[in-house]
Structure formats: C-alpha cells, structure tokens
Design a protein around this motif. Structure first.
Motif, mmCIF file in Angstrom:
data_model
loop_
_atom_site.group_PDB
_atom_site.id
_atom_site.type_symbol
_atom_site.label_atom_id
_atom_site.label_comp_id
_atom_site.label_asym_id
_atom_site.label_seq_id
_atom_site.Cartn_x
_atom_site.Cartn_y
_atom_site.Cartn_z
ATOM 1 N N GLU A 246 0.827 -1.205 0.000
ATOM 2 C CA GLU A 246 0.000 0.000 0.000
ATOM 3 C C GLU A 246 0.863 1.257 0.000
ATOM 4 N N GLU A 247 1.897 1.276 0.806
ATOM 5 C CA GLU A 247 2.803 2.426 0.822
ATOM 6 C C GLU A 247 3.531 2.575 -0.510
ATOM 7 N N PHE A 248 3.882 1.471 -1.134
ATOM 8 C CA PHE A 248 4.555 1.528 -2.423
ATOM 9 C C PHE A 248 3.637 2.128 -3.478
ATOM 10 N N LYS A 249 2.359 1.723 -3.460
ATOM 11 C CA LYS A 249 1.395 2.284 -4.404
ATOM 12 C C LYS A 249 1.231 3.786 -4.194
ATOM 13 N N GLU A 250 1.111 4.203 -2.950
ATOM 14 C CA GLU A 250 0.969 5.625 -2.645
ATOM 15 C C GLU A 250 2.208 6.398 -3.075
ATOM 16 N N GLN A 251 3.368 5.854 -2.808
ATOM 17 C CA GLN A 251 4.626 6.512 -3.180
ATOM 18 C C GLN A 251 4.736 6.628 -4.690
ATOM 19 N N GLN A 252 4.353 5.603 -5.401
ATOM 20 C CA GLN A 252 4.426 5.605 -6.859
ATOM 21 C C GLN A 252 3.472 6.653 -7.436
ATOM 22 N N SER A 253 2.266 6.711 -6.936
ATOM 23 C CA SER A 253 1.284 7.680 -7.406
ATOM 24 C C SER A 253 1.747 9.105 -7.111
ATOM 25 N N ILE B 182 20.539 24.941 -4.411
ATOM 26 C CA ILE B 182 20.665 24.898 -2.955
ATOM 27 C C ILE B 182 19.375 24.385 -2.317
ATOM 28 N N ALA B 183 18.224 24.875 -2.809
ATOM 29 C CA ALA B 183 16.935 24.413 -2.273
ATOM 30 C C ALA B 183 16.740 22.925 -2.543
ATOM 31 N N LEU B 184 17.140 22.460 -3.725
ATOM 32 C CA LEU B 184 17.010 21.044 -4.059
ATOM 33 C C LEU B 184 17.869 20.180 -3.142
ATOM 34 N N LEU B 185 19.099 20.588 -2.918
ATOM 35 C CA LEU B 185 19.986 19.813 -2.046
ATOM 36 C C LEU B 185 19.469 19.775 -0.611
ATOM 37 N N GLN B 186 18.901 20.875 -0.129
ATOM 38 C CA GLN B 186 18.336 20.886 1.219
ATOM 39 C C GLN B 186 17.148 19.951 1.326
ATOM 40 N N ARG B 187 16.297 19.931 0.312
ATOM 41 C CA ARG B 187 15.138 19.027 0.348
ATOM 42 C C ARG B 187 15.557 17.569 0.277
ATOM 43 N N ILE B 188 16.589 17.286 -0.485
ATOM 44 C CA ILE B 188 17.062 15.904 -0.569
ATOM 45 C C ILE B 188 17.623 15.461 0.773
ATOM 46 N N ARG B 189 18.369 16.338 1.428
ATOM 47 C CA ARG B 189 18.953 15.985 2.725
ATOM 48 C C ARG B 189 17.898 15.839 3.819
ATOM 49 N N ASN B 190 16.843 16.651 3.775
ATOM 50 C CA ASN B 190 15.829 16.654 4.827
ATOM 51 C C ASN B 190 14.596 15.819 4.502
ATOM 52 N N ALA B 191 14.637 15.052 3.427
ATOM 53 C CA ALA B 191 13.478 14.255 3.029
ATOM 54 C C ALA B 191 13.245 13.117 4.017
ATOM 55 N N PRO B 192 11.971 12.831 4.304
ATOM 56 C CA PRO B 192 11.693 11.708 5.201
ATOM 57 C C PRO B 192 12.024 10.385 4.510
ATOM 58 N N ALA B 193 12.316 9.400 5.317
ATOM 59 C CA ALA B 193 12.659 8.085 4.771
ATOM 60 C C ALA B 193 11.419 7.454 4.137
ATOM 61 N N PRO B 194 11.573 6.867 2.964
ATOM 62 C CA PRO B 194 10.429 6.183 2.368
ATOM 63 C C PRO B 194 10.081 4.929 3.175
#
Length: 127
Positions: free
Chosen positions: A35-42, A98-110
């Motif tokens: 279910e989480e995989f489907k949500e992540q994919q969508s 810079i904004a992209l790199l910050q979002r990548i670093r602070n992204a929650p774990a899938p």
C-alpha cells in the motif's frame, strides 16, 4: 468423581501456532508495504508531471521575457541587458540547486510506516 476442567480445544502444536502467527505478521507487513509503495508511486508520478509542466512553462516565460527585454534595449544597452539576464539566471540556478539539495537531505525516509511497524513487532516479540 473428580470433575476435570475441560481443556480448551487446541489449534495445533506450539510450533504450528508460532508459524501461523509469524505468517500473519508477515502478511500484514507485506500488505502495508504494498500500500505504501502504491501511494509513493502515485505521488511520485504526479510530482513528475507537475514538475515537467512547470519547467516547460517557466522556460517559455523566461525565453519570452528575455526576448522582450533584448528587443526593447537593442539599440542602447544590449550588452548590459544580456549580462544582467545571464547574472540573474545564474543566481536563480544557484538558489534552485541549494533548495534542491536541502530538500534531498531533509526528506523523510520512504516506507517509514513499515519500518515503524517492524520495530514495534520486534520490541513485542523480544523481551
């Protein structure tokens, strides 16, 4: 006569019950993961489509505005306008990176819900 209390009906031997419980847990985790995989994919697909459309229309706008500025100042300050536009684009690129790199670093774990559920189950099973 002594009354012997009736024993509850057994559902199998202890290893069988343990295996059944383990399979039940595994089935629940697999269903949650799917279910989480489907949500992540969508979610990822919708973000990709929106990002592509935003990029396309943003580039068209930038090209149009740049051409308009160059046409207006062609006779008097064409080199100044060209260098100003290039400087502006370079600053915009750096801020976006810079904004992209910050979002990548602070992204929650899938699949964080699946990992939390596995941790809870491990804590319950192990003393």
């Amino acid at each position: 006569m002594d009354a012997i209390p009736p024993t509850p009906p057994s559902r199998g031997t202890s290893p069988q019950r343990f295996a059944s419980a383990l399979l039940g847990l595994l089935q629940g985790h697999i269903a949650l993961f799917a279910e989480e995989f489907k949500e992540q994919q969508s979610h990822t697909l919708s973000l990709l489509v929106l990002a592509s459309m935003s990029l396309l229309f943003g580039l068209l706008l930038v090209i149009g505005l740049s051409a308009a500025l160059l046409i207006v100042f062609w006779e008097s300050h064409r080199l100044l306008v060209i260098s100003g536009l290039c400087s502006f684009y370079a600053l915009a690129l750096l801020s976006a990176l810079i904004a992209l790199l910050q979002r990548i670093r602070n992204a929650p774990a899938p699949f964080s819900a699946s990992l939390e559920e596995l941790t809870r189950d491990r804590e319950q099973l192990l003393p």
